[in-house]
Design an enzyme around this catalytic site. Structure first.
Site, PDB file in Angstrom:
ATOM      1  N   HIS A  48       0.820  -1.222   0.000  1.00  0.00           N
ATOM      2  CA  HIS A  48       0.000   0.000   0.000  1.00  0.00           C
ATOM      3  C   HIS A  48       0.854   1.273   0.000  1.00  0.00           C
ATOM      4  O   HIS A  48       0.313   2.366   0.130  1.00  0.00           O
ATOM      5  CB  HIS A  48      -0.935   0.038   1.213  1.00  0.00           C
ATOM      6  N   ASP A  99      -4.066 -13.291   4.688  1.00  0.00           N
ATOM      7  CA  ASP A  99      -5.362 -12.709   5.054  1.00  0.00           C
ATOM      8  C   ASP A  99      -6.566 -13.056   4.177  1.00  0.00           C
ATOM      9  O   ASP A  99      -7.687 -12.636   4.515  1.00  0.00           O
ATOM     10  CB  ASP A  99      -5.232 -11.178   5.279  1.00  0.00           C
TER      11      ASP A  99
HETATM   12 ZN   LIG Z   1      -3.561  -7.553   3.396  1.00  0.00          ZN
END
Ligand SMILES: [Zn+2]
Length: 300
Positions: free
Chosen positions: A119, A233
């Protein structure tokens, strides 16, 4: 095998903080306990240098991170309080993915037991990501090893928005992200290939899409190196992920990705990326399985 790990991956955080820092130490312990690795397999990575970081990030952003000059909104977006240690961790974690790529070019594969900070954009960080390790690594491999085609295979449940942005309009680095459509980031960037999956997507549907995405990625990019973000995740027990993969499904994912790469002789640097299971032992197990799957493909 060579696994890059440093105790500085563990950043001291306030007790209420939602990031599971403990997973890094536990991953190392679990791998040792499995008998698959010995102490000699772990190496402490170098820090990514300013020159390496600024191939992927603005010098001005690096300077503000390094000197603690980020403003409150930027710190909030990153999600970690600023400290010297936070800078050190970010440099060291990017250095670890870079070291894993160098190792992969001679040994076939290697892994960073942290990293996957996808990110991070050229001029800002968000979502627990300060520097984009995959971007720094891809740029370094182009510069120092003369690679012309690199593929980033991002299987974290969150879109690799920073990576997509950094390599937009850059044909030398192919970005593939398979992620939850309704997971963060809510405004997605455009990767070279994005596969968005609905909430609750399970093993079989996920693997069907992944296989097609992987084939398309390899066909279009013909990579000389892959960087695999093996996020834990997409797991059904994850607090943040909206997909419903089982541990067995995630093991099949690793086997699919790593098997395809190994079969084609494409070296791979692996980064762990996210993992926020309600029971952190589950994230640790999923990450450890990724390492064991790589070993099974290359070192058997
Ligand atoms: Zn993630």
């Amino acid at each position: 095998m060579t696994l890059f790990y440093s105790d500085v991956f563990v950043l001291p955080l306030p007790s209420h903080h939602r990031f599971p820092m403990g997973k890094y130490v536990r991953l190392r312990e679990r791998l040792l306990a499995s008998g698959a690795c010995g102490e000699a397999d772990f190496r402490v990575p170098e820090r990514a240098t300013d020159a390496e970081i600024t191939r992927a990030h603005c010098p001005e952003y690096l300077h503000r991170v390094a000197t603690g000059a980020l403003d409150a909104a930027e710190i909030r977006a990153i999600g970690f309080p600023w400290s010297e240690r936070m800078v050190e961790r970010s440099r060291r974690s990017s250095g670890a993915t870079l070291a894993a790529a160098r190792e992969a070019l001679t040994r076939g594969w290697s892994a960073n037991l942290a990293g996957g900070t996808h990110h991070a954009f050229r001029n800002r960080g968000e979502g627990f990501c300060v520097f984009n390790d995959a971007a720094i690594t891809a740029r370094a491999m182009q510069s120092e090893a003369g690679l012309q085609r690199i593929a980033i295979v991002d299987c974290d449940v969150h879109q690799g928005n920073g990576t997509a942005s950094i390599f937009a309009r850059d044909e030398s680095v192919f970005t593939f992200s398979i992620h939850g459509a309704r997971n963060f980031p809510f405004a997605k960037e455009t990767s070279d290939l994005d596969i968005e999956l609905a909430d609750g997507t399970g093993d079989d549907e996920y693997l069907w899409h992944l296989e097609r995405g992987l084939d398309e990625t390899l066909e279009r990019s013909r990579p000389q190196l892959a960087i695999y973000l093996a996020g834990a995740d997409p797991y059904e027990g994850d607090r943040l992920g909206r997909l419903k993969l089982t541990k067995a499904g995630l093991a099949r994912r690793d086997e699919l990705v790593l098997g395809r790469l190994a079969a084609r002789g494409i070296p791979v640097a692996i980064a762990m990326a996210g993992g926020y299971a309600r029971d952190i032992a589950d994230s640790v197990e999923i990450h450890a399985n990724t390492i064991l799957a790589a070993r099974a493909q290359w070192d058997a």
